[in-house]
Scaffold this motif. Structure first.
Motif, PDB file in Angstrom:
ATOM      1  N   GLN A  41       0.824  -1.207   0.000  1.00 37.73           N
ATOM      2  CA  GLN A  41       0.000   0.000   0.000  1.00 37.73           C
ATOM      3  C   GLN A  41       0.859   1.259   0.000  1.00 37.73           C
ATOM      4  OE1 GLN A  41      -2.580   0.109   3.407  1.00 37.73           O
ATOM      5  NE2 GLN A  41      -3.767   1.756   2.479  1.00 37.73           N
ATOM      6  N   ARG A  42       1.924   1.218   0.792  1.00 38.80           N
ATOM      7  CA  ARG A  42       2.788   2.396   0.865  1.00 38.80           C
ATOM      8  C   ARG A  42       3.549   2.582  -0.450  1.00 38.80           C
ATOM      9  NH1 ARG A  42       5.054   5.891   4.811  1.00 38.80           N
ATOM     10  NH2 ARG A  42       6.968   6.707   3.954  1.00 38.80           N
ATOM     11  N   GLN A  43       3.989   1.467  -1.033  1.00 38.09           N
ATOM     12  CA  GLN A  43       4.819   1.578  -2.228  1.00 38.09           C
ATOM     13  C   GLN A  43       4.020   2.002  -3.469  1.00 38.09           C
ATOM     14  OE1 GLN A  43       8.428  -0.922  -3.854  1.00 38.09           O
ATOM     15  NE2 GLN A  43       6.580  -2.125  -4.123  1.00 38.09           N
ATOM     16  N   GLU A  44       2.718   1.670  -3.458  1.00 33.69           N
ATOM     17  CA  GLU A  44       1.959   1.828  -4.711  1.00 33.69           C
ATOM     18  C   GLU A  44       1.976   3.246  -5.311  1.00 33.69           C
ATOM     19  OE1 GLU A  44      -1.444  -0.591  -5.932  1.00 33.69           O
ATOM     20  OE2 GLU A  44      -2.513   1.333  -5.822  1.00 33.69           O
ATOM     21  N   PRO A  45       1.643   4.283  -4.539  1.00 37.58           N
ATOM     22  CA  PRO A  45       1.645   5.618  -5.172  1.00 37.58           C
ATOM     23  C   PRO A  45       3.025   6.018  -5.700  1.00 37.58           C
ATOM     24  CG  PRO A  45       1.121   5.760  -2.805  1.00 37.58           C
ATOM     25  CD  PRO A  45       1.170   4.317  -3.153  1.00 37.58           C
ATOM     26  N   ILE A  46       4.055   5.615  -4.969  1.00 37.22           N
ATOM     27  CA  ILE A  46       5.416   5.962  -5.413  1.00 37.22           C
ATOM     28  C   ILE A  46       5.774   5.154  -6.654  1.00 37.22           C
ATOM     29  CG2 ILE A  46       7.860   5.917  -4.714  1.00 37.22           C
ATOM     30  CD1 ILE A  46       6.968   6.861  -2.036  1.00 37.22           C
ATOM     31  N   GLY A  47       5.425   3.864  -6.632  1.00 32.80           N
ATOM     32  CA  GLY A  47       5.709   3.010  -7.785  1.00 32.80           C
ATOM     33  C   GLY A  47       5.008   3.518  -9.039  1.00 32.80           C
ATOM     34  N   LYS A  48       3.728   3.889  -8.881  1.00 26.20           N
ATOM     35  CA  LYS A  48       2.968   4.360 -10.061  1.00 26.20           C
ATOM     36  C   LYS A  48       3.557   5.658 -10.601  1.00 26.20           C
ATOM     37  CE  LYS A  48      -1.643   2.430  -9.602  1.00 26.20           C
ATOM     38  NZ  LYS A  48      -2.958   2.616  -8.963  1.00 26.20           N
ATOM     39  N   ALA A  49       3.926   6.570  -9.694  1.00 29.45           N
ATOM     40  CA  ALA A  49       4.498   7.842 -10.142  1.00 29.45           C
ATOM     41  C   ALA A  49       5.850   7.608 -10.817  1.00 29.45           C
ATOM     42  CB  ALA A  49       4.655   8.796  -8.960  1.00 29.45           C
ATOM     43  N   CYS A  50       6.662   6.716 -10.243  1.00 21.99           N
ATOM     44  CA  CYS A  50       7.984   6.447 -10.833  1.00 21.99           C
ATOM     45  C   CYS A  50       7.835   5.803 -12.216  1.00 21.99           C
ATOM     46  CB  CYS A  50       8.827   5.563  -9.914  1.00 21.99           C
ATOM     47  SG  CYS A  50       9.389   6.439  -8.452  1.00 21.99           S
ATOM     48  N   GLU A  51       6.802   4.995 -12.365  1.00 18.77           N
ATOM     49  CA  GLU A  51       6.548   4.365 -13.665  1.00 18.77           C
ATOM     50  C   GLU A  51       6.381   5.459 -14.741  1.00 18.77           C
ATOM     51  OE1 GLU A  51       2.921   1.946 -13.581  1.00 18.77           O
ATOM     52  OE2 GLU A  51       4.191   0.335 -14.355  1.00 18.77           O
ATOM     53  N   ILE A  52       5.623   6.485 -14.378  1.00 19.39           N
ATOM     54  CA  ILE A  52       5.396   7.587 -15.325  1.00 19.39           C
ATOM     55  C   ILE A  52       6.693   8.373 -15.557  1.00 19.39           C
ATOM     56  CG2 ILE A  52       4.140   9.776 -15.623  1.00 19.39           C
ATOM     57  CD1 ILE A  52       1.786   8.407 -14.103  1.00 19.39           C
ATOM     58  N   ILE A  53       7.411   8.644 -14.472  1.00 17.46           N
ATOM     59  CA  ILE A  53       8.677   9.387 -14.591  1.00 17.46           C
ATOM     60  C   ILE A  53       9.631   8.649 -15.536  1.00 17.46           C
ATOM     61  CG2 ILE A  53      10.763  10.096 -13.315  1.00 17.46           C
ATOM     62  CD1 ILE A  53       8.938  10.617 -10.855  1.00 17.46           C
ATOM     63  N   VAL A  54       9.767   7.342 -15.325  1.00 21.44           N
ATOM     64  CA  VAL A  54      10.724   6.575 -16.144  1.00 21.44           C
ATOM     65  C   VAL A  54      10.243   6.514 -17.592  1.00 21.44           C
ATOM     66  CG1 VAL A  54      11.877   4.340 -16.463  1.00 21.44           C
ATOM     67  CG2 VAL A  54      11.538   5.233 -14.156  1.00 21.44           C
TER      68      VAL A  54
END
Ligand code: G6P
Length: 441
Positions: A41-54
């Motif tokens: 749950q904690r990782q999800e928003p960061i993971g999704k945002a990083c996906e877009i950044i990359v």
């Protein structure tokens, strides 16, 4: 090209490290970048945002985030580990419980650091196990706290593992000093330093041409500590009041031993009374971080996901993590970088036990790490180090032996705990607060 997994994907620092990694591909090219966390749950928003950044900035890099160890650690060259077991809510307890007894409440020093160490050991060891199972040739670059206790635990439990323990504080201090001197980068400063993690001293600093920088720096530090004279606050750490206080306080640390320049964390050991007087037992650093950095980072990541773009993001490449890229590229591309690392002493500090985990300059190449000889430490430092390293060793003993007695001894020996009776009260409170994390003592 390299494949990297960041363990602790849900950290407030992760997005800025991802940004830094993709911007440093000239030095350290990537083929895969992954986030791993055990908290989906904690990782999800960061993971999704990083996906877009990359996707926007480095589409050639394959990016994923996961909570599955096999997916996270397979086909990896480097594990960059910065986990916080128990998260910021447990950091808050590490800081507030000691303050109830008028004792310094800090995440890596004294009782708070001891409590955190007991939580970190099993999870850092678990990461090493995953790495060795799924990518036996990978390196783990570990800057999970409390680094001194974690390093001692890895020395004992995983003596042959490819793990390098490193801390950003010396780099942050050198960044400030480089600003003060008008140098472009902290890498323009060559240093000699000895001690433990968050517990060390610089004896020499010179520039790349071999000119001594110490006289000018000492003049400055005597008056202003590590803050700049004109309050031109360029160091990102200085942008916050509590860090600013720490950087200014360095002048009082320097006053005690003008032969060296101190690591700022020594303030908790030299001036615990000052630290406690200036602490708010109801609102500590954990609260500041949760109210500001954590809130901002998560809000910004959610905004990126909602908008589907990170083009206008306020997240910037994390300067504080540059040393991790430097370390990884030294190992991957044999740059023979000189860096401060936490390593087995092995004679680097000649009058200390060869088994101690010390922080000293090392040369890093694809063959690993070679510590440089720093000679003997003076009586003042030797006494402090022997006491502190014994605390750290007793914590690891306590963890391995599930020993109440050893942990009580560790707390009693800590320079910032006044007596065995306070140590015992603290220990009983900490056991209660950490019952979901510590082994039963
Ligand atoms: C420095 C230390 C780290 C520590 C960090 C905490 O960078 O070297 O060991 O984790 O400060 O910073 P914070 O902003 O979370 O209080």
């Amino acid at each position: 090209k390299q494949s990297v997994v960041i363990a602790g994907g849900g950290s407030t620092y992760t997005a800025s490290i991802v940004m830094l990694l993709i911007e440093n591909q000239d030095k350290f090219p990537l083929r895969k970048l992954r986030l791993y966390d055990n908290d989906a749950q904690r990782q999800e928003p960061i993971g999704k945002a990083c996906e877009i950044i990359v996707k926007e900035r480095a589409p050639e890099v394959e990016f994923t985030y996961t909570t599955d160890p096999e997916e996270g650690f397979s086909d990896v060259d480097f594990v960059m580990a910065h986990i916080r077991v128990g998260g910021l809510p447990m950091r808050e307890k590490d800081e507030k419980i000691p303050l109830k007894y008028g004792v310094v409440g800090q995440e890596t020093c004294g009782p708070g650091g001891i409590a955190y160490g007991m939580r970190s050991i099993p999870d850092v060891i678990e990461l090493i196990d995953y790495m060795e199972k799924y990518s036996p040739n990978a390196w783990m670059l570990n800057y999970s706290n409390p680094a001194a206790i974690v390093a001692e635990a890895t020395r004992r439990l995983k003596p042959d593992s490819k793990i390098i323990n490193i801390c950003d504080m010396p780099v942050a201090i050198k960044k400030s000093l480089a600003d003060i001197l008008g140098l472009d980068s902290e890498n323009d400063i060559v240093d000699r330093y000895y001690g433990l993690n968050h517990f060390g001293w610089w004896t020499e600093m010179y520039d790349k041409d071999g000119n001594d920088l110490m006289p000018q720096l000492k003049e400055h530090v005597k008056k202003y500590g590590y803050a700049s004279a004109n309050d031109d606050i360029t160091n990102p750490l200085l942008a916050e009041a509590s860090w600013n206080d720490t950087f200014v306080k360095a002048k009082d640390l320097y006053a005690l031993d003008p032969d060296t320049l101190p690591n700022t964390y020594l303030k908790y050991y030299y001036y615990p009374d000052y630290v406690v007087e200036h602490a708010n037992p109801n609102h500590t650093r954990a609260n500041e971080v949760m109210e500001h950095r954590e809130k901002n980072v998560f809000e910004e990541c959610r905004r990126i996901v909602e908008n589907g773009t990170a083009e206008d993001t306020s997240i910037v490449p994390g300067e504080h993590a540059e040393f991790i890229v430097q370390l990884a590229s030294a190992l991957a591309y044999n740059t023979n970088e000189r860096m401060l690392l936490i390593v087995k002493n092995n004679g680097a500090i000649s009058n200390l036990d060869p088994e101690y985990m010390v922080e000293v300059p090392c040369i890093v190449s694809k063959r690993g790490v070679e510590p440089l000889a720093m000679g003997p430490v003076p009586t003042f430092q030797k006494g402090l180090i022997e006491q502190q390293v014994s605390v750290e060793r007793l914590v690891v003993d306590a963890y391995l032996e599930k020993s109440y007695q050893k942990l009580w001894q560790a707390l009693t020996l800590s320079k910032i705990v006044p007596s065995a009776s306070v140590a015992k009260e603290l220990l009983d409170d900490l056991i209660e607060a950490n019952k979901d994390y510590w082994p039963e003592l």
